[in-house]
Design an enzyme around this catalytic site. Structure first.
Site, PDB file in Angstrom:
ATOM      1  N   CYS A  57     -64.258  20.261 -14.387  1.00 44.51           N
ATOM      2  CA  CYS A  57     -65.686  20.122 -15.021  1.00 44.51           C
ATOM      3  C   CYS A  57     -66.647  19.030 -14.586  1.00 44.51           C
ATOM      4  O   CYS A  57     -67.915  18.731 -14.964  1.00 44.51           O
ATOM      5  CB  CYS A  57     -65.530  20.359 -16.470  1.00 44.51           C
TER       6      CYS A  57
ATOM      7  N   CYS B 220     -58.890  19.659 -20.521  1.00 46.91           N
ATOM      8  CA  CYS B 220     -59.504  18.442 -21.328  1.00 46.91           C
ATOM      9  C   CYS B 220     -58.374  17.508 -21.665  1.00 46.91           C
ATOM     10  O   CYS B 220     -58.436  16.354 -21.525  1.00 46.91           O
ATOM     11  CB  CYS B 220     -60.332  18.616 -22.327  1.00 46.91           C
TER      12      CYS B 220
HETATM   13  S1  FES Z   1     -64.797  20.704 -20.457  1.00 47.62           S
HETATM   14 FE1  FES Z   1     -64.327  19.235 -19.039  1.00 47.62          FE
HETATM   15  S2  FES Z   1     -63.082  17.797 -20.200  1.00 47.62           S
HETATM   16 FE2  FES Z   1     -63.530  19.442 -21.554  1.00 47.62          FE
END
Ligand code: FES
Length: 124
Positions: free
Chosen positions: A35, A104
């Site tokens: 992400c 995450c």
């Molecule tokens: S969505 Fe990327 S660290 Fe949580």
């Protein structure tokens, strides 16, 4: 909206050990390839024990909660013990994470490893 546990929400709203350590003994800096979120972890080490730890996370709520939780899990631990803490252990300590948010917790584990690696580099 993801289904977060109460504990995740609590750490997100009230993160532990947020901030930066001046003159740290090790700094970890990692980014998620999933992400693009970024996490920094600062550690102070004395006699091989992590005496202080702080984090700065530029990321989602789960990233903030996992950062907060890993600081609680490693504080006061010997460096080699802290390295055994997996992302799953962090997620479990938070009462679980939705599958789409497990990456995450990987960020938290990697940030700690990166900080310890930096500590080893500095001390040799
Ligand atoms: S969505 Fe990327 S660290 Fe949580």
């Amino acid at each position: 909206m993801q289904n977060y546990s109460e504990k995740v929400m609590e750490h997100f709203r009230n993160p532990r050990n947020a901030g930066e350590i001046k003159n740290p003994d090790g700094v970890g800096h990692v980014g998620s390839s999933v992400c693009g979120d970024v996490m920094e972890l600062y550690i102070k080490v004395k006699d091989n024990v992590i005496t202080d730890v702080k984090f700065k996370t530029f990321g989602c709520g789960a990233a903030i909660a996992t950062s907060s939780m890993i600081t609680e899990l490693v504080k006061g631990k010997r460096v080699n013990e802290a390295l055994k803490i997996s992302n799953r252990a962090v997620a479990e300590a938070l009462g679980g994470l939705p599958p789409a948010k497990m990456h995450c917790s990987v960020l938290a584990e990697e940030a700690l490893k990166s900080a310890v690696e930096d500590y080893h580099k500095r001390s040799f």
